[in-house]
Scaffold this motif. Structure first.
Motif, short mmCIF file in Angstrom:
data_model
loop_
_atom_site.label_atom_id
_atom_site.label_comp_id
_atom_site.label_asym_id
_atom_site.label_seq_id
_atom_site.Cartn_x
_atom_site.Cartn_y
_atom_site.Cartn_z
N ILE A 102 0.84 -1.24 -0.30
CA ILE A 102 0.01 0.11 0.04
C ILE A 102 0.46 1.15 -0.01
O ILE A 102 1.87 1.91 0.70
N ASP A 103 1.14 2.13 -1.09
CA ASP A 103 1.20 3.59 -1.12
C ASP A 103 0.84 4.02 -0.64
O ASP A 103 -1.18 4.48 -1.11
N LEU A 104 0.24 5.24 0.23
CA LEU A 104 -0.12 6.13 1.87
C LEU A 104 -0.01 7.63 0.88
O LEU A 104 1.54 7.52 0.61
N GLY A 105 -1.07 7.75 0.80
CA GLY A 105 -1.12 9.24 0.49
C GLY A 105 -0.07 9.40 -0.50
O GLY A 105 0.86 10.44 -1.60
N ASP A 159 1.34 -6.23 3.23
CA ASP A 159 2.55 -7.24 3.53
C ASP A 159 3.65 -5.75 3.60
O ASP A 159 4.50 -5.96 4.17
N ALA A 160 2.99 -4.64 2.65
CA ALA A 160 4.32 -3.91 3.61
C ALA A 160 3.53 -2.70 2.63
O ALA A 160 2.20 -2.19 2.41
N VAL A 161 4.12 -1.38 3.53
CA VAL A 161 3.10 -0.42 3.59
C VAL A 161 4.40 0.93 3.06
O VAL A 161 5.42 0.63 3.75
N THR A 162 4.07 1.87 2.14
CA THR A 162 4.78 2.63 1.82
C THR A 162 4.70 4.40 1.72
O THR A 162 3.51 4.56 1.64
N VAL A 163 5.48 4.85 1.86
CA VAL A 163 5.46 6.61 2.51
C VAL A 163 6.57 7.28 1.82
O VAL A 163 7.63 7.05 2.14
N ARG A 164 5.57 8.51 1.36
CA ARG A 164 7.43 9.72 1.13
C ARG A 164 6.22 10.75 1.14
O ARG A 164 5.20 11.17 0.72
N ALA A 165 7.16 11.88 1.62
CA ALA A 165 6.49 13.55 2.76
C ALA A 165 5.21 13.75 2.53
O ALA A 165 4.42 14.37 2.11
N VAL A 166 4.43 12.41 3.77
CA VAL A 166 3.73 12.88 3.92
C VAL A 166 3.42 12.79 5.44
O VAL A 166 2.42 14.42 5.59
N ALA A 167 4.57 12.60 6.24
CA ALA A 167 3.46 12.72 7.15
C ALA A 167 4.77 11.79 8.48
O ALA A 167 5.92 11.30 8.50
N SER A 168 4.74 13.08 9.67
CA SER A 168 6.33 12.60 11.12
C SER A 168 5.70 10.75 11.17
O SER A 168 4.17 10.54 10.89
N LEU A 169 6.74 10.70 11.14
CA LEU A 169 6.85 9.07 11.82
C LEU A 169 6.16 8.81 12.52
O LEU A 169 5.13 7.32 13.00
N ASP A 170 5.29 9.68 14.00
CA ASP A 170 4.78 9.12 14.80
C ASP A 170 3.02 9.14 14.34
O ASP A 170 2.34 8.06 14.41
N LYS A 171 2.82 9.62 13.82
CA LYS A 171 1.70 9.67 12.80
C LYS A 171 1.08 7.90 11.53
O LYS A 171 0.77 8.06 11.85
N ALA A 184 0.27 3.86 9.58
CA ALA A 184 0.45 2.79 8.98
C ALA A 184 0.29 1.00 9.37
O ALA A 184 -0.15 -0.17 8.40
N MET A 185 0.44 0.80 10.85
CA MET A 185 0.91 -0.07 11.62
C MET A 185 -0.82 -1.29 11.51
O MET A 185 -0.60 -1.76 11.08
N PRO A 186 -1.36 -0.56 11.48
CA PRO A 186 -3.26 -1.11 11.62
C PRO A 186 -3.51 -2.43 10.13
O PRO A 186 -4.25 -2.56 9.96
N LEU A 187 -2.39 -1.34 9.70
CA LEU A 187 -2.89 -2.03 7.69
C LEU A 187 -1.83 -2.82 7.62
O LEU A 187 -1.82 -4.25 6.55
N LEU A 188 -0.96 -3.44 8.71
CA LEU A 188 -0.45 -4.49 7.70
C LEU A 188 0.13 -5.42 8.61
O LEU A 188 -0.56 -5.32 9.73
N ARG A 189 -0.04 -6.32 8.06
CA ARG A 189 0.14 -8.26 8.79
C ARG A 189 0.98 -8.02 9.89
O ARG A 189 2.08 -8.04 9.41
N PRO A 190 0.76 -8.64 11.17
CA PRO A 190 2.41 -9.02 11.64
C PRO A 190 3.79 -9.62 10.94
O PRO A 190 3.22 -10.65 9.43
N GLY A 191 4.15 -8.77 10.10
CA GLY A 191 5.41 -9.77 10.00
C GLY A 191 5.60 -8.61 8.77
O GLY A 191 6.93 -8.28 7.88
N GLY A 192 5.13 -7.39 8.83
CA GLY A 192 4.86 -6.53 7.79
C GLY A 192 5.74 -4.90 7.53
O GLY A 192 5.69 -5.00 8.69
N SER A 193 6.36 -4.99 6.52
CA SER A 193 7.22 -3.93 7.42
C SER A 193 6.42 -2.76 6.47
O SER A 193 5.85 -1.96 5.43
N LEU A 194 6.83 -1.53 7.59
CA LEU A 194 6.33 -0.08 7.09
C LEU A 194 8.10 0.45 6.27
O LEU A 194 8.50 0.59 7.22
N VAL A 195 7.59 1.12 5.03
CA VAL A 195 8.58 1.58 4.60
C VAL A 195 8.52 3.36 3.91
O VAL A 195 7.83 3.28 3.16
#
Length: 225
Positions: free
Chosen positions: A79-82, A143-155, A160-171
């Motif tokens: 998933i590519d957020l924003g 399985d992974a979420v990508t994001v670029r220039a959208v928000a700070s890491l706390d946001k 992103a975390m609720p979108l990820l399966r266990p073992g999936g990665s935020l990149v």
């Protein structure tokens, strides 16, 4: 020299025609080049690319987007957020044709653009979805979420975390303050099942600034699937 001609010179990208680009992108090159050309023709008109960005479209946007690819799964759902103009999502989809890439974007005019791009480039592995990450919690997993220039890491953790399966990665593509963001967001991340965050260097071609990527794996949270 006329004003129009000056503008043309200012927009010149020093990497246009660089012979290193095609081998770098490999089999994805025709689609990435076509995407570049669509951004040049329509990006400013449609409010997707600022006029000062054309002289660095390859370095700052397309190569920067490609830098996340080595840290993503080659199959499964990403998933590519924003997604906005399609950076990095369209580039990721072109380079990882076996993965399903969901371009998640809340603005209708941008989802229209993303649909046009995916159809023009023949990206059959792209799904354009209008909405915010928060609206997709419990509906969409990846399985992974990508994001670029959208928000700070706390946001990003909250989105992103609720979108990820266990073992999936935020990149996440991040700049020089990546370590500061990691420290500021660590408590939020822990609560949401984020593992330890790593700052990784992602080089592209010689002479282009190395991209910095933050990668975080979602760990299993008791009672949460």
């Amino acid at each position: 020299m006329t004003e129009a001609r000056s503008a043309d010179v200012d927009r010149a990208d020093p990497l246009d025609g660089d012979p290193r680009l095609a081998p770098f992108f490999g089999s994805a090159w025709p689609k990435v080049l076509a995407f570049h050309d669509m951004l040049v023709r329509e990006g400013e008109i449609r409010g997707l690319v600022g006029p000062r960005e054309f002289s660095r479209l390859w370095e700052r946007h397309l190569l920067n987007s490609a830098a996340v690819v080595p840290f993503l799964p080659t199959e499964g759902r990403i998933i590519d957020l924003g997604s906005g103009a399609g950076l990095p999502g369209v580039v990721v989809a072109a380079m990882l044709p076996q993965a399903e890439v969901v371009l998640l974007e809340p603005m209708e005019r941008r989802t229209d653009w993303l649909t046009e791009v995916s159809q023009a480039l023949g990206l059959d592995n792209v799904v354009v979805r209008r909405g915010r990450a928060q609206d997709e919690h419990g509906q969409l997993t990846a399985d992974a979420v990508t994001v670029r220039a959208v928000a700070s890491l706390d946001k990003l953790y909250r989105w992103a975390m609720p979108l990820l399966r266990p073992g999936g990665s935020l990149v996440a593509l991040k700049g020089g303050r990546a370590e500061d963001e990691i420290e500021a967001a660590k408590h939020v991340g822990r609560k949401l099942g984020a593992g330890a965050a790593s700052v990784l260097e992602a080089p592209t071609i010689e002479g282009v600034e190395v991209t910095r990527v933050v990668r975080v794996v979602r760990e299993a949270v008791p009672g949460v699937r």
